[in-house]
Design a protein around this motif. Structure first.
Motif, PDB file in Angstrom:
ATOM      1  N   LEU A  24       0.846  -1.185   0.000  1.00  0.00           N
ATOM      2  CA  LEU A  24       0.000   0.000   0.000  1.00  0.00           C
ATOM      3  C   LEU A  24       0.890   1.247   0.000  1.00  0.00           C
ATOM      4  N   ALA A  25       0.535   2.202  -0.830  1.00  0.00           N
ATOM      5  CA  ALA A  25       1.345   3.436  -0.958  1.00  0.00           C
ATOM      6  C   ALA A  25       1.021   4.405   0.176  1.00  0.00           C
ATOM      7  N   ILE A  26       1.310   3.968   1.376  1.00  0.00           N
ATOM      8  CA  ILE A  26       1.051   4.795   2.560  1.00  0.00           C
ATOM      9  C   ILE A  26       2.372   5.417   3.007  1.00  0.00           C
ATOM     10  N   LYS A  27       2.340   6.723   3.212  1.00  0.00           N
ATOM     11  CA  LYS A  27       3.530   7.442   3.659  1.00  0.00           C
ATOM     12  C   LYS A  27       3.284   7.912   5.096  1.00  0.00           C
ATOM     13  N   ARG A  65      10.710   1.032   2.960  1.00  0.00           N
ATOM     14  CA  ARG A  65      11.654   2.136   2.760  1.00  0.00           C
ATOM     15  C   ARG A  65      11.603   3.062   3.971  1.00  0.00           C
ATOM     16  N   GLY A  66      12.762   3.425   4.484  1.00  0.00           N
ATOM     17  CA  GLY A  66      12.856   4.361   5.599  1.00  0.00           C
ATOM     18  C   GLY A  66      13.768   5.520   5.248  1.00  0.00           C
ATOM     19  N   MET A  67      13.355   6.724   5.614  1.00  0.00           N
ATOM     20  CA  MET A  67      14.145   7.936   5.348  1.00  0.00           C
ATOM     21  C   MET A  67      14.234   8.770   6.615  1.00  0.00           C
ATOM     22  N   THR A  74      16.844  19.832   3.023  1.00  0.00           N
ATOM     23  CA  THR A  74      16.625  18.625   2.206  1.00  0.00           C
ATOM     24  C   THR A  74      15.206  18.088   2.321  1.00  0.00           C
ATOM     25  N   CYS A  75      14.342  18.817   3.032  1.00  0.00           N
ATOM     26  CA  CYS A  75      12.992  18.309   3.288  1.00  0.00           C
ATOM     27  C   CYS A  75      12.204  18.136   1.988  1.00  0.00           C
ATOM     28  N   ALA A  76      12.255  19.106   1.103  1.00  0.00           N
ATOM     29  CA  ALA A  76      11.453  19.037  -0.115  1.00  0.00           C
ATOM     30  C   ALA A  76      11.895  17.873  -1.005  1.00  0.00           C
ATOM     31  N   ASP A  77      13.211  17.708  -1.192  1.00  0.00           N
ATOM     32  CA  ASP A  77      13.698  16.635  -2.055  1.00  0.00           C
ATOM     33  C   ASP A  77      13.385  15.266  -1.477  1.00  0.00           C
ATOM     34  N   ARG A  78      13.580  15.115  -0.163  1.00  0.00           N
ATOM     35  CA  ARG A  78      13.311  13.823   0.453  1.00  0.00           C
ATOM     36  C   ARG A  78      11.828  13.483   0.427  1.00  0.00           C
ATOM     37  N   LEU A  83       7.293  10.270  -1.820  1.00  0.00           N
ATOM     38  CA  LEU A  83       5.994  10.195  -2.484  1.00  0.00           C
ATOM     39  C   LEU A  83       6.076   9.433  -3.804  1.00  0.00           C
ATOM     40  N   SER A  84       7.230   9.461  -4.437  1.00  0.00           N
ATOM     41  CA  SER A  84       7.377   8.750  -5.706  1.00  0.00           C
ATOM     42  C   SER A  84       7.663   7.265  -5.514  1.00  0.00           C
TER      43      SER A  84
END
Length: 579
Positions: A24-27, A65-67, A74-78, A83-84
Motif C-alpha cells: 500500500l502506498a502509505i507514507k 523504505r525508511g528515510m 533537504t525536506c522538499a527533495d526527500r 511520495l514517488s
C-alpha cells in the motif's frame, strides 16, 4: 495517503506490516524528538521521558523504505522521493526536543507552574528557557496566513478575514505591504510575553550562577575562630556554605551601582554590530542577554531604591544610563522587527530622560556643593542622543513628522550638550593635574557620546526628505566632523590607559565602569558603518565593518571579568554555619 504522527504516538506498528504485505502506498511522517512532548511539558516536574527508537531501521527491517530528515534544506527533495516510491515509506523528521508545544493562549497559572518546574531542576532547563525566548521573538514577527483580510483581532487571536477582490485585467494591484507583511502581536500581549520570558531567563541565569558557584566553591570547614573576648574556641570548626539564590540576589543588590545599566547598553550595541555584520545567531543571543539583563537590573534598582527610601544626585549624570539603556535596547529590538516591545521601551526611556535631564542638573546646582566634571557627565549626552536614535529608527518604519521632529530636536540638543560638556571636561583635564586613580574607564564616554551623536545624525539622513527640521547638509557636515573627532580621540584614550596602568602601575581590576568603555567601542563601529552608507562613502562603511570583531572581543573579555568578579564576591561573602 500521508499520515503525520509523533514518535511517542507511533507505538502500534503492527499495521505497518500489513501495509508492506499488500504494498500500500502509505507514507508515514514521524516527527521524532525522543520525548513524550505533551506529557513532558504538562508533567515536567515528574521528568517523564521515553527511550530513543530508530524508525528508519524499523522500516528497513519490515522490508520497506525508511528515510531520515535532519536538515530542513533537504525536506522538499526527500519528501518528493518518498511520495514517488511505490510502497509504504516511513519518513523520520528529527526536531528539537526542547521546543515547547505552547497552547494558543497561555494562562497565568500555567506560566507560574512552568517557572516552578524549571527552578525545580528540570534537565536542560537553560536550553528550554532560551528556546522559549527565541519562540516568543519569532512569534511576534512570523509570516501571516494567506489572505489579505487576515489579521489580529481584539482578543489577541487571529481572524481569517475575507479574500480581497482580485484586480480586473489591466488594473494595477494595490500594494498593501507598506508596513511589512508580517503579523504583529498586539502591544499588550507583546509586553507580557517578552517580560515573562525575560524574567524567566533572568531566573534561569541566577540559578545557573548558583549552580556554578556551588560547583566551584563547595562547602568546606574553615579554621577555628576566636571568641569576642579573646577566648580560644577548642576544636570549633565553622562550615562555609554557599548562599541561596535569594541571598545571592540580596548581596548583588547591596553592591548595586547605577552604572551597571551600561552592561545593557554595551550588549545591545554589540548585538546590533554583529547583526549588521551578518552574525545573526550570536547577535540574537546577545539581544536575549541584554533583555534579561535590563529586567534584572531594573528590579535590582527598584529594590535598591526601596532600601534607601530616598534619591539623591550622588550618582550624578550616571543615573541617565537607565534611559540610555532602555533606548539603545529599543533601537536594537526595532531592527529585529518587534515594534510593540520597542515602543514600550522607547516610551519608558524617553519618560525617564525627560525627568532626569532636568532633575539631575537642577539637583547638582542647588545642592551647594562643588562637583568635579568627569567622563560620567557625557552620559547626559548619551541619554539625549539615545532618544534621537530610537525615535529616528522608528520613523524609518513609520514616516511621520510627529516622530521625525522630536528626533531632530533631540539630536540638536545633544549636540549642544556635547560641545558644552567637552569644553568643561577638557578645561579640567588641561588646567588641573589629574591623578592616575582618577582616570577611570568612564572617560571613554567622551568618545562614545560623539559616536552616538554620529549614529543619530546618520539615522536622520536616512529619513525621507522633508520630515525633519534640521537641514540635511548641516547634519551630514556635523556628523562627519564628529566622526573625525571620534577617530582622533581613540589613540589618545588608549595612550591615557597605558599611562595609567603601565606607567603609573594602577592595577587593572574589575569595575562596572569597564562597560562604559565597551559601549563606545561598539557604538563607534555601528556609527561608522551607518555614516558611510548614509553619505555614500564606502570606505567609511568598510571601516565600520572591520570594527565589529574588536568590539565583540572586548565585550567577551569584560563579560568574563564580570563573571569571575561575581563568583569572587560570592566566595568572599559565604555565610558561616556552625556544625
Amino acid at each position: 495517503m500521508v499520515a503525520f504522527t509523533g514518535d511517542g504516538s507511533t507505538m502500534q506498528l503492527g499495521d505497518f506490516l500489513t501495509a508492506v504485505q499488500h504494498r500500500l502506498a502509505i507514507k508515514i511522517v514521524v516527527v521524532r524528538n525522543d520525548t513524550l512532548g505533551l506529557i513532558k511539558w504538562e508533567q515536567m516536574v515528574f521528568l517523564v521521558n521515553m527511550a530513543p527508537f530508530d524508525f528508519v531501521k524499523f522500516a528497513e527491517a519490515c522490508a520497506a523504505r525508511g528515510m531520515r530528515i535532519e536538515d530542513p534544506g533537504t525536506c522538499a527533495d526527500r519528501t518528493r522521493e518518498a511520495l514517488s516510491w511505490d510502497g509504504p515509506v516511513i519518513i523520520e523528521c528529527v526536531v528539537d526536543p526542547h521546543e515547547p508545544p505552547q497552547p494558543a493562549k497561555v494562562k497565568k497559572h500555567q506560566l507560574t507552574a512552568l517557572m516552578s518546574a524549571l527552578r525545580a531542576g528540570t534537565p536542560n532547563r537553560n536550553r528550554i528557557a532560551l528556546q522559549m525566548v527565541k519562540d516568543v521573538l519569532d512569534e511576534s514577527s512570523f509570516e501571516a496566513a494567506p489572505g489579505p483580510g487576515a489579521g489580529p483581532d481584539r482578543r489577541g487571536g487571529f481572524r481569517r478575514g475575507r479574500q480581497a477582490p482580485q484586480p480586473h485585467e489591466g488594473e494595477t494591484p494595490r500594494v498593501t505591504a507598506a508596513r511589512g507583511t508580517r503579523r504583529r502581536l498586539p502591544l499588550t500581549r507583546s509586553v507580557i510575553w517578552v517580560s515573562a520570558t525575560a524574567g524567566t531567563s533572568a531566573v534561569i541565569l541566577l540559578n545557573t550562577c548558583e549552580s556554578v558557584y556551588r560547583a566551584i566553591c563547595p562547602t568546606s570547614p574553615d579554621r577555628p575562630g576566636s571568641g569576642d573576648r579573646g577566648d580560644t574556641v577548642e576544636s570549633a570548626t565553622v562550615e562555609r556554605r554557599p548562599p541561596g539564590r535569594w541571598a545571592v540576589l540580596g548581596l548583588l543588590v547591596r553592591r548595586f551601582r547605577v552604572e551597571a545599566f551600561a552592561f545593557v547598553m554595551a550588549t545591545g550595541i554589540v548585538s546590533k554590530a554583529l547583526d549588521m555584520g551578518g552574525t545573526r545567531m550570536v547577535s540574537a543571543a546577545l539581544l536575549v542577554v541584554a533583555g534579561a539583563g535590563f529586567v534584572t537590573l531594573a528590579l535590582a534598582y527598584g529594590w535598591w531604591l526601596l532600601r534607601r527610601r530616598t534619591w539623591s544626585a550622588e550618582g550624578g549624570f550616571a543615573v541617565l544610563t537607565i534611559a540610555a539603556a532602555s533606548n539603545v535596547l529599543a533601537s536594537r529590538i526595532l531592527a529585529a522587527g518587534h515594534i510593540g516591545v520597542a515602543v514600550v521601551l522607547l516610551m519608558f526611556g524617553a519618560a525617564v530622560w525627560a525627568v532626569l535631564t532636568y532633575s539631575v542638573p537642577l539637583r547638582l546646582i542647588v545642592s551647594g556643593e562643588r562637583h568635579q566634571a568627569d567622563g560620567s557627565w557625557f552620559v547626559w549626552v548619551v541619554g539625549t542622543q539615545s532618544v534621537a536614535v530610537a525615535t529616528a529608527t522608528l520613523t524609518r518604519l513609520f514616516p511621520s513628522a510627529a516622530l521625525a521632529v522630536p528626533a531632530s530636536v533631540c539630536w540638536a540638543i545633544g549636540l549642544v550638550q556635547y560641545l558644552l560638556i567637552a569644553a568643561i571636561v577638557l578645561a579640567r583635564l588641561l588646567a588641573r593635574p589629574l591623578r592616575a586613580e582618577e582616570l577611570r574607564p568612564h572617560y571613554w564616554i567622551f568618545m562614545g557620546a560623539a559616536a552616538i551623536s554620529v549614529l543619530a545624525g546618520a539615522q536622520l539622513l536616512n529619513l525621507p526628505p522633508g520630515v525633519g527640521v534640521v537641514p540635511r547638509e548641516f547634519i551630514a557636515g556635523v556628523s562627519l566632523m564628529l566622526w573625525a573627532f571620534c577617530s582622533w580621540l581613540i589613540p589618545l584614550l588608549v595612550a591615557l590607559g597605558v599611562w595609567r596602568h603601565v606607567r603609573r602601575r594602577v592595577p587593572l581590576r574589575w569595575e562596572w565602569g569597564l562597560w562604559s568603555m565597551v559601549f563606545p567601542i561598539g557604538m563607534y563601529g555601528v556609527a561608522t558603518r551607518e555614516l558611510g552608507h548614509s553619505t555614500g562613502m564606502s570606505w567609511i562603511a568598510a571601516l565600520g565593518d572591520g570594527e565589529v570583531w574588536p568590539a565583540a572581543a572586548v565585550w567577551l573579555i569584560v563579560f568574563s571579568a564580570m563573571i569571575r568578579a561575581s563568583f569572587r564576591l560570592l566566595s568572599d561573602n559565604r555565610a558561616p554555619r556552625m556544625p
